[in-house]
Design a protein around this motif. Structure first.
Motif, PDB file in Angstrom:
ATOM      1  N   LEU A 241      46.095  27.427  49.718  1.00 31.80           N
ATOM      2  CA  LEU A 241      47.112  26.949  50.652  1.00 31.80           C
ATOM      3  C   LEU A 241      47.954  28.054  50.841  1.00 31.80           C
ATOM      4  CD1 LEU A 241      48.064  23.398  49.124  1.00 31.80           C
ATOM      5  CD2 LEU A 241      47.088  23.836  51.455  1.00 31.80           C
ATOM      6  N   MET A 242      48.357  28.781  49.755  1.00 26.55           N
ATOM      7  CA  MET A 242      49.080  30.029  49.961  1.00 26.55           C
ATOM      8  C   MET A 242      48.523  31.299  50.466  1.00 26.55           C
ATOM      9  SD  MET A 242      52.401  29.056  49.428  1.00 26.55           S
ATOM     10  CE  MET A 242      53.434  30.713  49.168  1.00 26.55           C
TER      11      MET A 242
ATOM     12  N   ASN B 105      37.119  33.956  48.132  1.00 22.25           N
ATOM     13  CA  ASN B 105      37.753  32.821  47.517  1.00 22.25           C
ATOM     14  C   ASN B 105      36.575  32.287  46.850  1.00 22.25           C
ATOM     15  OD1 ASN B 105      40.093  31.010  47.546  1.00 22.25           O
ATOM     16  ND2 ASN B 105      38.615  29.482  48.135  1.00 22.25           N
TER      17      ASN B 105
ATOM     18  N   THR C 200      35.727  28.863  46.755  1.00 22.20           N
ATOM     19  CA  THR C 200      35.117  28.158  47.480  1.00 22.20           C
ATOM     20  C   THR C 200      35.106  28.818  48.994  1.00 22.20           C
ATOM     21  OG1 THR C 200      36.108  26.276  46.554  1.00 22.20           O
ATOM     22  CG2 THR C 200      35.266  25.913  48.673  1.00 22.20           C
TER      23      THR C 200
ATOM     24  N   LYS D 287      36.853  28.525  52.645  1.00 21.25           N
ATOM     25  CA  LYS D 287      38.296  28.929  52.848  1.00 21.25           C
ATOM     26  C   LYS D 287      38.465  30.280  53.016  1.00 21.25           C
ATOM     27  CE  LYS D 287      39.889  25.448  49.523  1.00 21.25           C
ATOM     28  NZ  LYS D 287      40.706  25.347  48.215  1.00 21.25           N
TER      29      LYS D 287
ATOM     30  N   VAL E  20      46.027  32.910  42.888  1.00 16.38           N
ATOM     31  CA  VAL E  20      45.136  31.735  42.292  1.00 16.38           C
ATOM     32  C   VAL E  20      46.132  30.764  41.525  1.00 16.38           C
ATOM     33  CG1 VAL E  20      42.831  32.880  42.605  1.00 16.38           C
ATOM     34  CG2 VAL E  20      44.400  33.182  40.688  1.00 16.38           C
TER      35      VAL E  20
HETATM   36  P1  NA7 Z   1      45.923  26.195  45.971  1.00 13.99           P
HETATM   37  O1  NA7 Z   1      45.710  25.854  47.221  1.00 13.99           O
HETATM   38  O2  NA7 Z   1      45.396  25.100  44.779  1.00 13.99           O
HETATM   39  O3  NA7 Z   1      44.976  27.628  45.465  1.00 13.99           O
HETATM   40  C1  NA7 Z   1      44.586  27.997  44.359  1.00 13.99           C
HETATM   41  C2  NA7 Z   1      43.516  29.026  44.718  1.00 13.99           C
HETATM   42  O4  NA7 Z   1      42.977  29.336  43.087  1.00 13.99           O
HETATM   43  C3  NA7 Z   1      42.271  28.549  45.366  1.00 13.99           C
HETATM   44  O5  NA7 Z   1      41.860  29.715  46.027  1.00 13.99           O
HETATM   45  C4  NA7 Z   1      41.190  28.423  44.121  1.00 13.99           C
HETATM   46  O6  NA7 Z   1      39.848  28.756  44.624  1.00 13.99           O
HETATM   47  C5  NA7 Z   1      41.823  29.490  43.337  1.00 13.99           C
HETATM   48  N1  NA7 Z   1      41.196  29.292  41.823  1.00 13.99           N
HETATM   49  C6  NA7 Z   1      41.377  28.520  40.801  1.00 13.99           C
HETATM   50  N2  NA7 Z   1      40.889  28.618  39.595  1.00 13.99           N
HETATM   51  C7  NA7 Z   1      40.116  29.896  40.062  1.00 13.99           C
HETATM   52  C8  NA7 Z   1      39.176  30.720  39.215  1.00 13.99           C
HETATM   53  N3  NA7 Z   1      39.029  30.423  37.669  1.00 13.99           N
HETATM   54  N4  NA7 Z   1      38.758  31.619  39.874  1.00 13.99           N
HETATM   55  C9  NA7 Z   1      39.005  32.058  40.872  1.00 13.99           C
HETATM   56  N5  NA7 Z   1      39.669  31.410  41.800  1.00 13.99           N
HETATM   57  C10 NA7 Z   1      40.300  30.366  41.470  1.00 13.99           C
HETATM   58  O7  NA7 Z   1      47.471  26.695  45.415  1.00 13.99           O
HETATM   59  P2  NA7 Z   1      48.224  27.488  46.156  1.00 13.99           P
HETATM   60  O8  NA7 Z   1      47.893  28.282  47.178  1.00 13.99           O
HETATM   61  O9  NA7 Z   1      49.504  26.546  46.678  1.00 13.99           O
HETATM   62  O10 NA7 Z   1      49.189  28.358  44.743  1.00 13.99           O
HETATM   63  C11 NA7 Z   1      48.415  29.433  44.552  1.00 13.99           C
HETATM   64  C12 NA7 Z   1      49.415  30.072  43.544  1.00 13.99           C
HETATM   65  O11 NA7 Z   1      50.713  30.386  44.050  1.00 13.99           O
HETATM   66  C13 NA7 Z   1      49.708  29.308  42.156  1.00 13.99           C
HETATM   67  O12 NA7 Z   1      50.071  30.153  41.128  1.00 13.99           O
HETATM   68  C14 NA7 Z   1      51.167  28.684  42.613  1.00 13.99           C
HETATM   69  O13 NA7 Z   1      51.882  28.200  41.499  1.00 13.99           O
HETATM   70  C15 NA7 Z   1      51.607  29.890  43.376  1.00 13.99           C
HETATM   71  P3  NA7 Z   1      39.298  27.201  45.257  1.00 13.99           P
HETATM   72  O14 NA7 Z   1      39.772  27.342  46.654  1.00 13.99           O
HETATM   73  O15 NA7 Z   1      39.797  25.981  44.573  1.00 13.99           O
HETATM   74  O16 NA7 Z   1      37.927  27.499  45.092  1.00 13.99           O
END
Ligand code: NA7
Length: 295
Positions: free
Chosen positions: A14-15, A34, A36, A39, A68
């Motif tokens: 999202l960010m 990313n 997924t 995205k 992340v």
């Molecule tokens: P989101 O939209 O929930 O995005 C979280 C991101 O983190 C998303 O790209 C996830 O990938 C990624 N993610 C989560 N776990 C992993 C691991 N283990 N490895 C790689 N990538 C991962 O949250 P926001 O964008 O609102 O927030 C991001 C940060 O900014 C967070 O710290 C907030 O507190 C502030 P996915 O797309 O799920 O595969």
């Protein structure tokens, strides 16, 4: 004109997605990855190169940006998925996720051991701020490293150096304590308005510009009035931040009673009321549930 950099951008949630778009619009060469893939692929049309894995994404980068979910995800990306090892010697890693200050300090030390440099640079301003390039960016780390990062970071918002490694994360926790407590305050005011017989939307309008004015009354207040809980900032991340606020308070040897109470209430919203993926303004639902339970 700022010097253009080769940037790897890991985490286009999202960010991250709108932040990466700001970098591309400013003319930087950006490779995105990313977990997924869809995205990241969505950014190809904006000019991003899409990498198949983190190691490939960072191979040519002078600057590696991560945003992340949490500390486990950053650590996993850096060390288990090999981003640190695959990067050039001297590459600058900028973690913009919100994580514990103590973890940010540990990561910086581990990166230094590996011959890489680190900054913690979490943000505030949510998805509207990310889209507008007006995020508040709180940077911790060496002065020279932050100056090198400044032209890149300024494509996404206003940068302030707040101290050494970990200090950016501490600033973010200070911010998140204010955000959570303010959402609690705005929720109570609008709930009282509704139950006391006034029009909550009109009450919000009436008090704008007075001493109660704030971004939270403006943006989150509007969401509460509209009962629009689609996530800008998911409640589960607000809970994570409050857990980190309390851990930092313990480390500093201070008691923060309002933050403690907000942590309990977000815990209830996320784990008892099923609100994990709702916007953090959905604390209002917890207030409603609490009042229903007591009548
Ligand atoms: P989101 O939209 O929930 O995005 C979280 C991101 O983190 C998303 O790209 C996830 O990938 C990624 N993610 C989560 N776990 C992993 C691991 N283990 N490895 C790689 N990538 C991962 O949250 P926001 O964008 O609102 O927030 C991001 C940060 O900014 C967070 O710290 C907030 O507190 C502030 P996915 O797309 O799920 O595969």
């Amino acid at each position: 004109m700022a010097q253009m950099a080769d940037i790897a951008f890991l985490g286009t949630g999202l960010m991250g997605a709108p932040m990466a778009r700001r970098l591309l619009a400013a003319g930087h060469r950006v490779t995105v990855w990313n977990r997924t893939p869809a995205k990241a692929e969505a950014l190809a049309g904006d000019g991003a190169r899409v990498a198949p894995n983190p190691a490939d994404a960072v191979a040519d980068a002078a600057i590696v940006i991560t945003i992340v979910s949490d500390a486990a995800a950053v650590t996993d990306l850096y060390f288990t998925q090999g981003a640190v090892q695959a990067a050039r010697g001297g590459a600058l890693f900028i973690d913009m996720s919100s994580i514990q200050p103590s973890v940010a300090r540990d990561l910086a030390a581990r990166l230094a051991d590996a011959g890489r440099r680190a900054i913690d640079a979490p943000v505030s301003g949510g998805t509207p701020g990310a889209e507008a390039g007006s995020l508040a960016i709180m940077a911790g780390g060496g002065e020279d490293d932050i100056e090198q990062a400044r032209p890149v970071l300024e494509a996404m918002g206003q940068v302030t150096r707040v101290g050494p490694h970990g200090a950016g994360q501490l600033a973010k926790l200070c911010n998140q304590a204010i955000v959570a407590i303010s959402i609690g305050a705005v929720s109570e005011a609008l709930y009282l308005a509704e139950k006391g017989g006034a029009d909550p939307a009109a009450v919000r309008e009436a008090i704008r510009g007075g001493f109660a004015e704030s971004r939270i009354l403006d943006l989150h207040g509007a969401r509460i009035v509209a009962r629009d809980w689609r996530p800008g900032g998911p409640s589960t991340l607000q809970l994570k931040d409050l857990d980190n606020v309390l851990a930092a308070a313990q480390e500093a040897g201070v008691d923060l009673p309002l933050s403690r109470q907000m942590r309990e209430r977000y815990h209830s919203l996320v784990h008892e009321l099923g609100g994990a993926d709702l916007d953090h303004s959905a604390l209002y639902l917890e207030l409603e549930a609490r009042n229903l339970a007591s009548t």
